[in-house]
Design a protein around this motif. Structure first.
Motif, PDB file in Angstrom:
ATOM      1  N   UNK A 158       0.834  -1.202   0.000  1.00  0.00           N
ATOM      2  CA  UNK A 158       0.000   0.000   0.000  1.00  0.00           C
ATOM      3  C   UNK A 158       0.870   1.254   0.000  1.00  0.00           C
ATOM      4  N   UNK A 159       1.842   1.314   0.914  1.00  0.00           N
ATOM      5  CA  UNK A 159       2.640   2.541   0.973  1.00  0.00           C
ATOM      6  C   UNK A 159       3.559   2.654  -0.241  1.00  0.00           C
ATOM      7  N   UNK A 160       4.052   1.531  -0.762  1.00  0.00           N
ATOM      8  CA  UNK A 160       4.889   1.597  -1.971  1.00  0.00           C
ATOM      9  C   UNK A 160       4.058   2.102  -3.155  1.00  0.00           C
ATOM     10  N   UNK A 161       2.852   1.593  -3.287  1.00  0.00           N
ATOM     11  CA  UNK A 161       1.986   2.060  -4.375  1.00  0.00           C
ATOM     12  C   UNK A 161       1.661   3.538  -4.224  1.00  0.00           C
ATOM     13  N   UNK A 162       1.470   3.978  -2.994  1.00  0.00           N
ATOM     14  CA  UNK A 162       1.199   5.385  -2.732  1.00  0.00           C
ATOM     15  C   UNK A 162       2.407   6.243  -3.119  1.00  0.00           C
ATOM     16  N   UNK A 163       3.604   5.793  -2.757  1.00  0.00           N
ATOM     17  CA  UNK A 163       4.822   6.531  -3.103  1.00  0.00           C
ATOM     18  C   UNK A 163       4.982   6.640  -4.607  1.00  0.00           C
ATOM     19  N   UNK A 164       4.700   5.558  -5.316  1.00  0.00           N
ATOM     20  CA  UNK A 164       4.844   5.575  -6.775  1.00  0.00           C
ATOM     21  C   UNK A 164       3.791   6.482  -7.411  1.00  0.00           C
ATOM     22  N   UNK A 165       2.547   6.391  -6.949  1.00  0.00           N
ATOM     23  CA  UNK A 165       1.499   7.256  -7.502  1.00  0.00           C
ATOM     24  C   UNK A 165       1.829   8.725  -7.289  1.00  0.00           C
ATOM     25  N   UNK A 166       2.236   9.053  -6.066  1.00  0.00           N
ATOM     26  CA  UNK A 166       2.586  10.434  -5.769  1.00  0.00           C
ATOM     27  C   UNK A 166       3.819  10.871  -6.567  1.00  0.00           C
ATOM     28  N   UNK A 167       4.815  10.003  -6.596  1.00  0.00           N
ATOM     29  CA  UNK A 167       6.034  10.352  -7.306  1.00  0.00           C
ATOM     30  C   UNK A 167       5.802  10.599  -8.783  1.00  0.00           C
ATOM     31  N   UNK A 168       5.014   9.766  -9.416  1.00  0.00           N
ATOM     32  CA  UNK A 168       4.717   9.972 -10.840  1.00  0.00           C
ATOM     33  C   UNK A 168       4.003  11.303 -11.059  1.00  0.00           C
ATOM     34  N   UNK A 180      12.143   9.529  -1.609  1.00  0.00           N
ATOM     35  CA  UNK A 180      11.346   8.663  -0.736  1.00  0.00           C
ATOM     36  C   UNK A 180      12.233   8.259   0.438  1.00  0.00           C
ATOM     37  N   UNK A 181      12.316   9.095   1.469  1.00  0.00           N
ATOM     38  CA  UNK A 181      13.148   8.740   2.620  1.00  0.00           C
ATOM     39  C   UNK A 181      12.517   7.611   3.420  1.00  0.00           C
ATOM     40  N   UNK A 182      13.344   6.654   3.831  1.00  0.00           N
ATOM     41  CA  UNK A 182      12.851   5.542   4.620  1.00  0.00           C
ATOM     42  C   UNK A 182      13.927   4.502   4.814  1.00  0.00           C
ATOM     43  N   UNK A 183      13.727   3.659   5.796  1.00  0.00           N
ATOM     44  CA  UNK A 183      14.693   2.612   6.125  1.00  0.00           C
ATOM     45  C   UNK A 183      14.180   1.291   5.572  1.00  0.00           C
ATOM     46  N   UNK A 184      14.353   1.094   4.277  1.00  0.00           N
ATOM     47  CA  UNK A 184      13.845  -0.107   3.610  1.00  0.00           C
ATOM     48  C   UNK A 184      14.950  -0.733   2.776  1.00  0.00           C
ATOM     49  N   UNK A 185      14.751  -1.978   2.386  1.00  0.00           N
ATOM     50  CA  UNK A 185      15.798  -2.739   1.747  1.00  0.00           C
ATOM     51  C   UNK A 185      15.824  -2.638   0.237  1.00  0.00           C
ATOM     52  N   UNK A 186      16.720  -3.437  -0.362  1.00  0.00           N
ATOM     53  CA  UNK A 186      16.961  -3.388  -1.798  1.00  0.00           C
ATOM     54  C   UNK A 186      15.724  -3.734  -2.606  1.00  0.00           C
ATOM     55  N   UNK A 187      14.911  -4.666  -2.110  1.00  0.00           N
ATOM     56  CA  UNK A 187      13.730  -5.061  -2.872  1.00  0.00           C
ATOM     57  C   UNK A 187      12.768  -3.891  -3.046  1.00  0.00           C
ATOM     58  N   UNK A 188      12.615  -3.067  -2.009  1.00  0.00           N
ATOM     59  CA  UNK A 188      11.735  -1.899  -2.110  1.00  0.00           C
ATOM     60  C   UNK A 188      12.353  -0.847  -3.021  1.00  0.00           C
ATOM     61  N   UNK A 189      13.666  -0.640  -2.904  1.00  0.00           N
ATOM     62  CA  UNK A 189      14.347   0.300  -3.798  1.00  0.00           C
ATOM     63  C   UNK A 189      14.092  -0.094  -5.248  1.00  0.00           C
ATOM     64  N   UNK A 190      14.230  -1.383  -5.566  1.00  0.00           N
ATOM     65  CA  UNK A 190      14.016  -1.851  -6.934  1.00  0.00           C
ATOM     66  C   UNK A 190      12.573  -1.609  -7.380  1.00  0.00           C
ATOM     67  N   UNK A 191      11.609  -1.836  -6.492  1.00  0.00           N
ATOM     68  CA  UNK A 191      10.204  -1.570  -6.820  1.00  0.00           C
ATOM     69  C   UNK A 191       9.973  -0.101  -7.130  1.00  0.00           C
ATOM     70  N   UNK A 192      10.574   0.762  -6.322  1.00  0.00           N
ATOM     71  CA  UNK A 192      10.387   2.199  -6.525  1.00  0.00           C
ATOM     72  C   UNK A 192      11.023   2.653  -7.838  1.00  0.00           C
TER      73      UNK A 192
END
Length: 258
Positions: A158-168, A180-192
Motif C-alpha cells: 500500500x505505501x509503496x503504491x502510494x509513493x509511486x502514484x505520488x512520485x509519478x 522517498x526517505x525511509x529505512x527499507x531494503x533493496x527489494x523496495x528500492x528496486x520496486x520504486x
C-alpha cells in the motif's frame, strides 16, 4: 545573487547521469566549505533539521523562514558547487519560498508533501517549478513524499503504491526526481525505481538502504544523508570533550578545515 542557470543545469545533469549523485548534507558555512573541499564533492545539500538545530529550533518548519533562507544563502555563496536546499514543505508558500531561494543562489531544493491530499501536494510542486522557471533557472526539484515516514504502518504494497502514484504525479508536474526517505531494503528500492523510472528516485542513507555502488546499479539518482552528518560531527565533539575532561590532551596535526 540569483542562482546561476549553469549551476542549476549542472545539478539537473548530475541527477540524470548514470552515476549515483552523492550529496553530504551540511548546515553552516564551515561544514559546507569542509565538504566542498573534497574533490569527490560535485554538489551539496543542506539539511533543514540540522540548520534548525544550529539555531536551537526543533525540526518541522519551526525555524523562521528568514533565518533558514539566510543560512541557505550563506552556504550557496560560500562554495563553488551547486547547492540543493532542504526547504521542508515550503513554509506555507512553496512558490515564494523557491523564488527567494533561487535569488540567494540555490540551484535545487527538497519539497515535502507531508502526505497531504495528492491534488494539494501536486499544486505545491507546480508552484515551485513555475517560480523557478519564472526566474530563468532550470531548478532541480527533489519532490519528497512521506509515504514511508508517515505511512509505513500500512501494508508494504500500500505505501509503496502510494509513493509511486505520488512520485509519478510530481514528475509529471515538473519535479526532477522523487525523494522517498525511509529505512527499507533493496527489494523496495528496486520496486520504486521500476515504478518511477531509472534516475528518478532519491533516497536517504539509512541502515537498510543498499550501499552506493548497489544503488547506482539499481538506477537510483541520488543519495543524501539528512541530519546524520551533523550528528556524527557533534558526537565526535562530545566524545572529544569527554576525553579532555578525563585528562586527555589534544592530538597533534589537527587540520585547520575552516
Amino acid at each position: 545573487m540569483n542562482a546561476s542557470p549553469a549551476a542549476a543545469a549542472e545539478l539537473r545533469r548530475l541527477h540524470d547521469d548514470p552515476r549515483l549523485l552523492q550529496v553530504v548534507n551540511v548546515w553552516d558555512v564551515a561544514s559546507a566549505r569542509t565538504v566542498a573541499a573534497l574533490p569527490e564533492t560535485l554538489a551539496l545539500a543542506t539539511a533543514s533539521h540540522a540548520i534548525a538545530a544550529t539555531f536551537g529550533y526543533p525540526d518541522g518548519e519551526r525555524i523562521p523562514i528568514d533565518l533558514m533562507l539566510d543560512m541557505v544563502g550563506r552556504i550557496a555563496a560560500a562554495v563553488d558547487v551547486p547547492v540543493s536546499a532542504d526547504l521542508e514543505a515550503g513554509y506555507g508558500d512553496p512558490g515564494e519560498t523557491i523564488r527567494r531561494a533561487v535569488g540567494l543562489g540555490v540551484a535545487g531544493a527538497n519539497l515535502e508533501d507531508e502526505l497531504r491530499p495528492l491534488p494539494e501536494a501536486v499544486a505545491a510542486v507546480e508552484a515551485a517549478v513555475a517560480a523557478a522557471e519564472a526566474e530563468g533557472v532550470p531548478f532541480a526539484l527533489n519532490a519528497r513524499t512521506d509515504a514511508w515516514l508517515r505511512g509505513h504502518d500500512r501494508p508494504r504494497d500500500v505505501w509503496v503504491a502510494d509513493a509511486i502514484e505520488r512520485g509519478r504525479a510530481y514528475l509529471d508536474a515538473g519535479a526532477t526526481c522523487v525523494f522517498v526517505p525511509g529505512d527499507f531494503g533493496e527489494d523496495v528500492v528496486a520496486e520504486l525505481v521500476d515504478g518511477l523510472g531509472e534516475r528518478r528516485l532519491s533516497v536517504i542513507g539509512l541502515p537498510s538502504i543498499p550501499p552506493p555502488a548497489r544503488l547506482e546499479e539499481l538506477g537510483v539518482a541520488r543519495i543524501s544523508y539528512g541530519p546524520y552528518p551533523q550528528r556524527l560531527a557533534l558526537g565526535s565533539l562530545q566524545d572529544a570533550a569527554a576525553y579532555l575532561y578525563r585528562g586527555g590532551v589534544l592530538p597533534s596535526g589537527i587540520r585547520p578545515l575552516t
